[in-house]
Design a protein around this motif. Sequence first.
Motif, PDB file in Angstrom:
ATOM      1  N   ALA A 264      40.591  36.557  48.241  1.00 55.13           N
ATOM      2  CA  ALA A 264      40.973  35.956  46.961  1.00 55.13           C
ATOM      3  C   ALA A 264      41.101  34.442  47.084  1.00 55.13           C
ATOM      4  O   ALA A 264      40.715  33.695  46.181  1.00 55.13           O
ATOM      5  N   LYS A 265      41.623  33.979  48.222  1.00 50.97           N
ATOM      6  CA  LYS A 265      41.788  32.533  48.413  1.00 50.97           C
ATOM      7  C   LYS A 265      40.452  31.815  48.532  1.00 50.97           C
ATOM      8  O   LYS A 265      40.267  30.731  47.983  1.00 50.97           O
ATOM      9  N   ILE A 266      39.504  32.408  49.253  1.00 48.64           N
ATOM     10  CA  ILE A 266      38.225  31.710  49.399  1.00 48.64           C
ATOM     11  C   ILE A 266      37.399  31.795  48.121  1.00 48.64           C
ATOM     12  O   ILE A 266      36.629  30.881  47.815  1.00 48.64           O
ATOM     13  N   SER A 267      37.596  32.852  47.344  1.00 49.44           N
ATOM     14  CA  SER A 267      36.795  33.009  46.131  1.00 49.44           C
ATOM     15  C   SER A 267      37.225  32.068  45.021  1.00 49.44           C
ATOM     16  O   SER A 267      36.504  31.911  44.030  1.00 49.44           O
ATOM     17  N   GLN A 268      38.380  31.435  45.157  1.00 56.76           N
ATOM     18  CA  GLN A 268      38.788  30.448  44.161  1.00 56.76           C
ATOM     19  C   GLN A 268      37.862  29.239  44.156  1.00 56.76           C
ATOM     20  O   GLN A 268      37.816  28.489  43.183  1.00 56.76           O
TER      21      GLN A 268
END
Length: 405
Positions: A264-268
């Motif tokens: 979720a953090k990298i997909s931001q």
Amino acid sequence: MYPTVDPLAPNGISRRNFFRFAAGASALASLPILTEAHLAYAERPKFADPNKGIHIDANENPMGPCEAARSAMINIVPRGGRYLFNGEEELAEIFAKQEGLSPESVIPFAGSSEPLHYTVLAFTSKDRPLVVADPGYEAPMWAAKVSGAPIMKVPLADPKGAASHDIKAMLAASSNPGVIYICNPNNPTGTCTSPSDIEYAVANAPKDTIILIDEAYIHLCDAPRSINFVKEGKNVIVLRTFSKLYGMAGIRMGFAIGKPELLAKISQFGGMNSLPITAVAAAKASLLDADLVSTRKKIIADTRMQTIAWLKSEGYSTTPSESNCFMLDVKRPGKGVQAALGSKDMYVGRIWPAWPNSVRITVGTPDEMMAFRKAFTEVMASNTAGLVAPKLPGRLEQMPFTHMS
């Protein structure tokens, strides 16, 4: 965290993929993503027509997509007028089932370059360095430049022998690294780092450090895979791509594998657009081809070993590669040899500053490697002193790195 409701489920997009389409776009989402293709092109001796000459400079697979993947792409083209989002979810589920993962631990991307960059952006900063091996794949360092993170380059261990990652030195390079990047097998050396060393890195890294394991070339070797760390809930992100063994470098498909909260953090930072349906179809067909990995692995390994054996018989040493590339010590400035080969329309890989007398060779077809032998013999019998490839407009600028000894 993932949404507690699933508003897009009727359209085939699950809760686990919702953030890829609905997350707020980061200001860094538009940063350039450097790939092996960009880096290879920047080092080519001239404006080389990719349709002419022999290109063993970008770690591509000249076999291209398998027959099943080619057929799948042709068959899906008539449906190209539709947004077929559910294909991505099905692809992730196929891969997750094959690897014994939960589907929430897998996100497809257009190759592995995007999640590589996004991981560095998400977890490094001016106070959280990036730690990499030297020589190693340069792309994560460019992402660190954007995030303002210090870059700690650690020489490979035993460069004349195993040329593996020096894990203990990498752990000692910073007291608070954001990301420790391990490319296994390594680009450009093609060498593997032992599973015990990788286990040591995961066990001994600071608790908030991400171990980013790039397995772009993993199908070409016998090294144990690192996906078990994800299953165990470790702070590990594993990257996979279809660009190498699967022959889909120009089609663009890959995976980021990790805990859902890390993904979720990298997909931001990106990955919110749907992927090309041709790439999704080709990737699914490739995964379902039971004999593809073993067959191609043997073809590439046989060609690599024959080429390295010939070079050894001619008095030249190489790294002990288990991949589709290796570093060749040419015993003189590599840039001159690279330029001389380029003048014969034989394009070999770039030179790393840490090893200025070595060039990277990609394993091409048997015919291409026979042509390389001929060109290499002619070049090495000539004087290459002073030959330097002319710079290309927009050539990648030099970056300040911190070297560790």
